[in-house]
Each structure stands twice: as C-alpha cells, then as structure tokens.
Design an enzyme around this catalytic site. Structure first.
Site, short mmCIF file in Angstrom:
data_model
loop_
_atom_site.label_atom_id
_atom_site.label_comp_id
_atom_site.label_asym_id
_atom_site.label_seq_id
_atom_site.Cartn_x
_atom_site.Cartn_y
_atom_site.Cartn_z
N GLY A 158 40.70 40.92 38.19
CA GLY A 158 41.20 39.96 37.21
C GLY A 158 41.78 40.71 36.01
N HIS A 159 40.96 41.63 35.47
CA HIS A 159 41.44 42.45 34.36
C HIS A 159 42.66 43.28 34.79
CE1 HIS A 159 36.89 42.41 33.60
NE2 HIS A 159 37.37 41.76 32.56
N LYS A 164 41.45 32.23 33.50
CA LYS A 164 40.06 32.04 33.93
C LYS A 164 39.21 31.52 32.76
CE LYS A 164 35.97 33.05 35.90
NZ LYS A 164 35.13 33.26 34.77
P1 AMP Z 1 36.23 39.84 29.73
O1 AMP Z 1 36.13 41.31 29.96
O2 AMP Z 1 35.32 39.03 30.61
O3 AMP Z 1 36.14 39.48 28.27
O4 AMP Z 1 37.69 39.42 30.19
C1 AMP Z 1 38.82 40.04 29.65
C2 AMP Z 1 40.06 39.27 30.03
O5 AMP Z 1 40.15 39.20 31.46
C3 AMP Z 1 40.04 37.83 29.53
O6 AMP Z 1 41.34 37.49 29.05
C4 AMP Z 1 39.67 37.05 30.75
O7 AMP Z 1 40.16 35.72 30.74
C5 AMP Z 1 40.36 37.87 31.84
N1 AMP Z 1 39.77 37.58 33.15
C6 AMP Z 1 38.45 37.55 33.46
N2 AMP Z 1 38.28 37.18 34.74
C7 AMP Z 1 39.53 36.98 35.25
C8 AMP Z 1 40.03 36.58 36.53
N3 AMP Z 1 39.22 36.33 37.56
N4 AMP Z 1 41.36 36.47 36.68
C9 AMP Z 1 42.22 36.72 35.65
N5 AMP Z 1 41.81 37.11 34.42
C10 AMP Z 1 40.47 37.24 34.23
#
Ligand code: AMP
Length: 306
Positions: free
Chosen positions: A35-36, A148
């Site tokens: 995702g990231h 997400k």
């Molecule tokens: P986090 O590290 O969980 O704070 O996420 C960092 C970024 O990655 C945020 O903008 C989230 O929305 C994005 N993100 C997390 N999971 C996904 C996913 N499965 N698909 C796309 N982007 C994601």
C-alpha cells in the site's frame, strides 16, 4: 540516486534542494507494505524527488500499548522505498518532531466527530498536527495519501484548504491482498484462524458496490447489503457500516454526490477499517474498489522484527 536516510527537517530540505524540480512527499509510519509502496511509485511518476517520511507519531495514538507494539525496521523500509523510487527517507526522532510538548496543535472540527473520530478521541488532532508539521517543514509540491484511510484523507484535504497550505493532495487507491483484504500494518497481528474471516469486510463492501453499480441509490439499502454480507461471518464485531460524503464525512440518505462506504470491525481481537470510494465521473457513479495484488504481500514474508 542512492536513498538517503536523514533525521532532521533542515537536512531533508537541503537534500530536496540538491535535486531540481518538484518534491513529492509520502507520509508513513514505516514498516512499509505494498500500500505504502504504491504511493511511493505513483509519487515518483509525477515528482522529481520523492521524500518518504517514517514517523510513528505518538500524538495520534490513544492507546499506549498500540504505540509500543508498532513494528519498525528502518533497513528493510529503506530497501523497499528505494526500489520503488524514493530518494530521501525522513526518519525523525520524537525529539526532532516535538522538541517540546507542543502547545500549538491542529484540530479539524466537524468531520472528525464521526466514525473513526468518534471511536478514537484525539486521534485526528494528532494526525492533523503531524501532517501540518510535515507539509510546513518539508514544503512538498505534492503529497500522497491512501484512500484506505478515507477519513484521514478528508481531514488532510480540509486542513490544507482551510490553512491555505500550497500543496497538491493526492488520494490513491487501496491496495488489497489477492483475496480482497485491504493491506494494513495491523494485518500481521491477525491470528491465523481469523485471517480468512477478515476478508468479510471487503466482501461486504464489494456486495454493496455491485448493488450501486446495478443502480441502488438508497443509503440504508446500500449499508444493509454490506452489513448483511459482513455479518454472515460469525465472530466479527461490526463497529459501523456507513455511507458518508467524501468531503465532510457526513451521513447521506441517498447516493447523490461523491461518497465513501466505510466500515470498521473487530476480527480476532484486531480492529480493521476498510472502504470503497464512490466517485462521480461525468454523470456516472464509479466505485473505486482498489487494486488487488497477484502474489502474497511483503508484510508476510517475514515476521515483524519487534
Ligand atoms: P500508515 O503508515 O499506516 O500511516 O500509512 C501511510 C499511508 O499509506 C497513508 O496515507 C495510508 O492511507 C496509506 N495506506 C495504508 N494502507 C494502504 C493500502 N492498503 N493501500 C493504499 N494506501 C495505504
């Protein structure tokens, strides 16, 4: 360029100035998954220099145990980020981000009263404050966020508009496992016997998406289809299934504007969130279900290191 790992705002800005052109920022809390990585690749496609921030922001955790349990592996993140087009990793210490406990914070009212905001008091204040600091401290031209975290994306869009921060915010599709489960750093915490059950969330959302594509517009009917499908899996505790507007995250009675069908549920003791965005393209509603991986996610290639 070899990816550079830097710890201060000043050094990151210097590194960014070394390269010419536009700067793209991808804010994360590290322990990168596809995702990231899809955000990093998509940002590398449009920006000349990509900064990935890795910071587990204590301000946005209402639960100390959740913060303490957050996995970290900077070496692994650096390799993955580099392979996907990152130039600079900004990995500040808590002392760099918050030299003193902040007395200035950012609160986005109204759209944080509901859903995730209601469930996690103070969470979006922490998110809004750290994102504002990253945008003001690094001054990117574009910043990429995942759909997400739909409510977070709405909060970021709103604070950027309200505070006139000159950055282009991009919301990018959710990346999913091949079976539909949205990738999340939390998925590694799912007990083995709950992993299959977790797919119920996306199954429910997709069943509602099918109905929308077949012409259903009544919010209550759309929500019920998703809820019925999710609750067919025993042992899932549904927190909410809600059709809300994309900008204000306010409940809608009928699908008549860009919307999000969002859900949160607890599976095997792990609280998961998922959604589909419903966009208006011309005079049509188009459901963004995200993108499925063809192979197993990198998250499961090894156990979290700590
Ligand atoms: P986090 O590290 O969980 O704070 O996420 C960092 C970024 O990655 C945020 O903008 C989230 O929305 C994005 N993100 C997390 N999971 C996904 C996913 N499965 N698909 C796309 N982007 C994601």
């Amino acid at each position: 360029m070899v990816v550079r790992i830097v710890e201060t705002f000043a050094e990151t800005r210097r590194a960014a100035r070394d390269g010419a052109g536009t700067i793209g920022l991808v804010p994360t809390m590290g322990y990168l998954h596809e995702g990231h990585l899809s955000l990093i690749s998509a940002t590398a496609d449009i920006a000349d220099l990509v900064v990935v921030s890795l910071f587990v922001n204590p301000l946005q955790f209402d639960d100390g145990a959740d913060l303490a349990a957050y996995p970290a592996d900077l070496g692994r993140d650096a390799e993955l980020a580099k392979a996907h087009g990152a130039d600079v990793l900004f990995a500040p210490s808590v002392a760099e981000m918050y030299p003193e406990p902040p007395v200035t914070t950012v609160t986005v009212r109204d759209l944080t009263d509901r859903l995730e905001g209601a469930h996690r008091p103070g969470h979006f204040d922490g998110v809004a404050t750290v994102v504002t600091k990253l945008l003001c401290g690094l001054r990117p031209d574009v910043a990429s966020f995942g759909r997400k975290d739909a409510q977070q994306l709405a909060v970021v869009r709103r604070l950027v508009a309200d505070l006139s921060i000159p950055v282009d915010i991009r919301g990018l599709p959710t990346v999913r496992e091949a079976d539909g489960l949205a990738l999340s750093s939390r998925n590694v915490r799912l007990p083995a016997d709950a992993r299959a059950d977790a797919v119920a969330l996306s199954r429910g959302l997709f069943a509602a998406a099918d109905a929308i594509e077949a012409g259903e517009r009544a919010a209550a009917a759309i929500e019920r289809i998703a809820e019925d499908e999710i609750s067919r899996t025993p042992g899932i505790g549904i927190d909410y299934v809600a059709l809300v507007s994309q900008d204000r995250f306010a409940p809608v009675d009928r699908l008549d504007r860009p919307a999000v069908l969002a859900t949160a549920a607890t599976v095997g003791g792990v609280r998961l969130i998922d959604n589909v965005h419903i966009d208006v393209v011309g005079d049509r509603f188009v459901v963004d279900r995200g993108r499925r991986l063809e192979r197993r996610s990198v998250l499961y290639e090894e156990e979290p290191c700590c």
